[in-house]
Scaffold this active site. Structure first.
Site, PDB file in Angstrom:
ATOM      1  N   CYS A   1       1.052  -1.353  -0.153  1.00  9.83           N
ATOM      2  CA  CYS A   1      -0.036  -0.054   0.132  1.00  9.83           C
ATOM      3  C   CYS A   1       0.935   1.300   0.100  1.00  9.83           C
ATOM      4  O   CYS A   1       1.303   1.537  -1.102  1.00  9.83           O
ATOM      5  CB  CYS A   1      -0.959   0.029   1.221  1.00  9.83           C
ATOM      6  SG  CYS A   1      -2.389   1.305   0.877  1.00  9.83           S
TER       7      CYS A   1
ATOM      8  N   GLU B   1      -2.727  -8.713   2.975  1.00  8.01           N
ATOM      9  CA  GLU B   1      -3.001  -9.271   4.502  1.00  8.01           C
ATOM     10  C   GLU B   1      -4.565  -9.209   4.619  1.00  8.01           C
ATOM     11  O   GLU B   1      -5.166  -9.708   5.702  1.00  8.01           O
ATOM     12  CB  GLU B   1      -2.170  -8.672   5.811  1.00  8.01           C
ATOM     13  CG  GLU B   1      -2.658  -7.172   6.039  1.00  8.01           C
ATOM     14  CD  GLU B   1      -2.395  -6.009   4.820  1.00  8.01           C
ATOM     15  OE1 GLU B   1      -2.506  -5.020   5.177  1.00  8.01           O
ATOM     16  OE2 GLU B   1      -1.576  -6.292   3.780  1.00  8.01           O
TER      17      GLU B   1
ATOM     18  N   HIS C   1      -3.910  -4.762  -0.616  1.00 10.41           N
ATOM     19  CA  HIS C   1      -3.407  -5.253   1.041  1.00 10.41           C
ATOM     20  C   HIS C   1      -3.556  -6.918   0.920  1.00 10.41           C
ATOM     21  O   HIS C   1      -4.344  -7.374   1.085  1.00 10.41           O
ATOM     22  CB  HIS C   1      -4.306  -4.801   2.129  1.00 10.41           C
ATOM     23  CG  HIS C   1      -4.006  -3.300   2.497  1.00 10.41           C
ATOM     24  ND1 HIS C   1      -3.141  -2.771   3.313  1.00 10.41           N
ATOM     25  CD2 HIS C   1      -4.644  -2.175   1.944  1.00 10.41           C
ATOM     26  CE1 HIS C   1      -3.356  -1.781   3.397  1.00 10.41           C
ATOM     27  NE2 HIS C   1      -4.057  -1.043   2.570  1.00 10.41           N
TER      28      HIS C   1
END
Length: 206
Positions: free
Chosen positions: A79, A185, A183
């Protein structure tokens, strides 16, 4: 061991938890020595470009990140960590990024008929040569949270693109350095597979 570089940016713990979920040792650190000794490093980040590059300079973590990239070991920007690798951003005129790559970070167009910031899932068009995308399905969906997007000067480093009011360079890759606007994650099974592919790069050249 994977070093998650702590320079005061948010979203650190979620990255640590994602690596733990796939069984990879990852530590959050602001120690140049720990970062240099790591097998791989991650530069996460949310927030404004100006604050991020100020913090990277003040904490010396920007220098640590550039030194790690130069070492040839696997490095991943996430990001704002992607944007910080470039020279500058429209978000914060006058602030200089790390300059690892050349390109523009531009604001998503307000007149595109879509909500800004872009928050949600978008499919990717992948460069299948990128090792982080091994064994992913076609047009995988990943999670974005951003108002600014990358346009890399050298399109040969672009590893994935998406469309959201603009043609977005969603991921880049050159040698040992990878970075993505989305992202992983927060991107479910697809994101965890990307992080596993990144972790699997450790030790390949040893």
């Amino acid at each position: 061991m994977i070093a998650i570089i702590d320079y005061g940016a948010g979203n650190i713990r979620s990255v640590e938890k994602a690596f733990a979920h796939i069984g990879c040792e990852a530590v959050i650190t602001a120690s140049p020595e720990v970062i240099a000794a790591a097998d791989a490093a991650v530069l996460p980040g949310v927030g404004s470009f100006g604050s991020a590059v100020d913090n990277l300079s003040e904490t010396k973590m920007g220098e640590a990140a550039k030194n790690f990239i130069a070492s040839g070991k696997p490095f991943l920007g996430i990001c704002l960590g992607l944007q910080a690798l470039f020279d500058s951003s429209e978000e914060s005129p006058g602030y200089k990024g790390l300059g690892v790559f050349s390109g523009e970070v531009l604001r998503l167009p307000d007149d595109c008929g879509l909500k800004i910031p872009h928050i949600g899932w978008n499919s990717l068009e992948l460069n299948r040569d990128c090792p982080l995308f091994a064994n992913l399905p076609d047009d995988p969906y990943v999670y974005f949270v951003h108002s600014y997007y990358l346009r890399a000067k050298d399109e040969s480093i672009v590893a994935a693109t998406t469309e959201y009011g603009a043609h977005i360079h969603a991921a880049v890759w050159k040698d040992n350095c990878f970075a993505m606007q989305f992202h992983p994650e927060k991107s479910g099974k697809t994101g965890l597979a990307i992080l596993r592919n990144f972790a699997d790069l450790i030790g390949r050249d040893k």
